[in-house]
Design a protein around this motif. Structure first.
Motif, PDB file in Angstrom:
ATOM      1  N   HIS A 106      -0.589  -4.031   6.601  1.00 34.14           N
ATOM      2  CA  HIS A 106      -1.729  -4.170   6.024  1.00 34.14           C
ATOM      3  C   HIS A 106      -1.993  -5.651   6.078  1.00 34.14           C
ATOM      4  N   HIS A 119      -5.857  -0.323   9.586  1.00 40.13           N
ATOM      5  CA  HIS A 119      -5.182   0.587   8.771  1.00 40.13           C
ATOM      6  C   HIS A 119      -5.347   0.471   7.385  1.00 40.13           C
ATOM      7  N   CYS A 126       3.615   4.775   2.758  1.00 36.03           N
ATOM      8  CA  CYS A 126       3.398   4.087   3.941  1.00 36.03           C
ATOM      9  C   CYS A 126       4.527   3.222   4.495  1.00 36.03           C
ATOM     10  N   HIS A 150      -6.510   3.029   3.982  1.00 30.10           N
ATOM     11  CA  HIS A 150      -6.114   3.345   2.670  1.00 30.10           C
ATOM     12  C   HIS A 150      -7.377   3.559   1.852  1.00 30.10           C
TER      13      HIS A 150
HETATM   14 ZN    ZN Z   1      -0.458   1.735   4.837  1.00 29.36          ZN
END
Ligand code: ZN
Ligand code: ZN
Length: 583
Positions: free
Chosen positions: A124, A13, A120, A17
């Protein structure tokens, strides 16, 4: 999920980004939407001002790698809805998402790494410097409707692959290459197994003679096996009146997956999406006593489902399917034994098809869902789940349990299988049903003279022909075992003088039910043998002058090479034995 899997998903993920940041640097007018992790990497859906192609990937990847050097952690900031609206004022997609989050009363959070900030929910890696620069790559571009709805704008989806290391990435790519060679759509065409035709309609496969031959063999196997397990065969029509599906509950709950009705004679008729309601009617057609149970009704039933055109995929997602279906009606006392026999049947089939890796998943109810998502009878749920669990343990079948995943009317058992190259397939779902028989008013008279409702087990070990043959093509890479091969033997005369003998051998094979073909073309010998190889025919019988002088034929095996000269009778006996052993 293990810690490892979580870490990998977080990295994937985070790379989404990074992809978005790189795209914005190169194409500043692009509107970003969402970018989740998937099970081999990540994607990001974007609205580009002018289209891009996979040729642009090297540029984007280069930018990703140079940005990666400057990224560290992800700074998290909670903002008010007004702040979020201002920040994303130029992006209608993000504004839509913000309104949604706001409506649900959830926190709105922004995450920043390097100079890039995105809306978001989090999830992360702690430090982007731990992400190897060579563990990911962009893989492909696809169109994707905003929020998956056809009425919305088509966005550009960029997919990336990402693994823990470059090695893992390469291993995955090699596996994918092998899978591509075995792709059932490609081999299905080359081996003349099935076709799709625009005039017939998307998702409605046409089975060619070679596909027909495979289907015949699978049905013979199923019929023999089910006969031995004391099933009865039934046949039901492909359509039924609305009322049947209202009783079963398919209408209105399942209506989206059904074809729209045909109206005539003042009634609505639907193509059947499942065989169960028809079988329930057969059960209910005459009074039953406990002596009639268990009753096992089997049918290779054809069902029709209105899958969205975007979701159709070769034989794996189709609109018409022939299902290895059966419904077992039994008493509570008989349930464990019946369920065990279903498992035994699966294991028997797995052995025949060389399926070595498999897993079952027992999907259960949740206490909170009782009376809402699930039939309100906790005692029966717990009892049935326990019976299923005990059967799975006793059969030594690998399984996992999933809370709150059951069907409305009972626990489900999903079966996952893996092909020889490690691709995972969902084979079938079995269900234990303690509600629908009651909706149909199904009854039997028990020993004590009271009327009771039977339990029903829905099972389909060989899935649908479509899904299972799709799997088998990939599993075998087209090299079907002899019993299942659409064409089993090619008889190849070397010269004109060998023709008579070849015809004689060919005719004896056909008389024994062996799917033989004789090559009467004027092609050279080499070309004839190659044709057999291309069609992945298990055996070739070659008849030349030297064979005739010796009173023999030459046998060539697809898998074992030249087996030398043998008597024709010997060859025929060998093939017949191999076929009946189904190995
Ligand atoms: Zn994110
Ligand atoms: Zn069913």
């Amino acid at each position: 999920m293990s810690k490892n899997t979580n870490d990998l998903q977080e990295m994937r993920h985070s790379l989404a980004h990074l992809l978005a940041a790189a795209v914005i640097e190169i194409y500043p007018t692009t509107l970003l939407t969402i970018g989740p992790a998937v099970d081999n990497g990540f994607y990001y859906d974007m609205d580009f001002e002018s289209p891009i192609s996979e040729k642009d990937f090297p540029t984007i990847e280069k930018k990703m790698r140079s940005l990666l050097k400057t990224w560290k952690g992800f700074a998290h900031k909670e903002v008010s809805v007004e702040e979020a609206r201002t920040f994303f004022a130029d992006n209608p997609y993000k504004l839509e998402l913000i309104e949604e989050i706001h409506k649900k009363g959830e926190k709105i959070t922004l995450y920043t790494s390097g100079n890039f900030t995105d809306l978001c929910r989090g999830g992360h890696v702690e430090d982007m410097q731990t992400v190897p620069a060579d563990c990911f790559e962009l893989s492909r571009i696809a169109g994707a409707y905003w929020r998956g709805k056809e009425e919305n704008k088509m966005l550009t989806r960029i997919y990336g692959l990402a693994f823990n290391s470059k090695d893992e990435l390469e291993t995955y790519k090699t596996q994918q290459e092998e899978a591509k060679k075995r792709d059932h759509r490609k081999l299905g065409k080359e081996m003349a197994i099935f076709e799709f035709d625009e005039d017939v309609g998307a998702g409605l496969p046409l089975w060619l003679p070679n596909g027909g031959a495979i289907i015949e063999q699978l049905e013979t196997l199923a019929k023999e096996t089910e006969f031995a397990y004391e099933y009865e065969r039934v046949r039901t029509p492909h359509l039924a009146k609305e009322n049947l599906y209202l009783t079963s509950g398919h209408l209105p709950y399942y209506e989206d997956s059904m074809y729209p009705p045909m109206e005539y004679e003042g009634g609505k008729y639907y193509l059947k999406a499942m065989n169960c309601p028809h079988h329930h009617k057969i059960f209910g057609a005459a009074p039953k006593s406990y002596k009639d149970l268990p009753l096992r009704l089997a049918e290779y039933g054809t069902c029709y489902r209105h899958e969205k055109s975007g979701e159709l995929f070769g034989l794996m997602r189709v609109r018409s399917m022939q299902m290895n279906d059966a419904h077992i009606y039994c008493t509570e006392e008989q349930f464990a034994d019946e369920f065990k026999k279903v498992i035994d049947m699966y294991l028997y089939y797995f052995k025949i098809f060389g399926i070595e890796k498999y897993q079952m998943r027992l999907s259960k109810h949740s206490k909170e869902g009782l009376g809402k998502k699930y039939i309100d009878n906790e005692e029966l749920w717990l009892k049935t789940e326990d019976m299923v669990r005990k059967c799975l343990v006793a059969a030594n079948v690998p399984f996992v349990e999933a809370e709150n995943e059951g069907a409305f009317y009972g626990p489900k058992i999903d079966v996952q299988i893996w092909s020889v190259i490690g691709r995972e397939f969902t084979l079938a779902t079995n269900q234990v049903d303690f509600a629908v028989p009651a909706r149909f008013g199904l009854k039997f008279t028990d020993k004590d003279g009271t009327e009771k409702t039977p339990l029903c087990i829905h099972r389909a070990p060989l899935s649908t022909h479509e899904r299972f043959i799709g799997f088998l093509i990939e599993h075998y890479g087209g090299n079907f075992p002899l019993w299942l091969a659409p064409e089993q033997v090619y008889v190849v005369p070397v010269r004109e003088t060998n023709l008579e003998k070849a015809k004689e051998v060919y005719s004896s094979l056909r008389k024994l039910g062996i799917r033989a073909r004789i090559d009467l073309s004027n092609d050279g010998f080499g070309k004839k043998v190659r044709a057999a190889k291309n069609m992945k025919v298990p055996y070739t019988i070659i008849i030349g002058d030297k064979d005739m002088e010796a009173g023999k034929v030459t046998l060539e095996s697809r898998d074992k090479g030249n087996l030398g000269q043998l008597n024709a009778d010997e060859v025929i006996r060998k093939l017949s034995e191999e076929i009946s052993s189904r190995i």
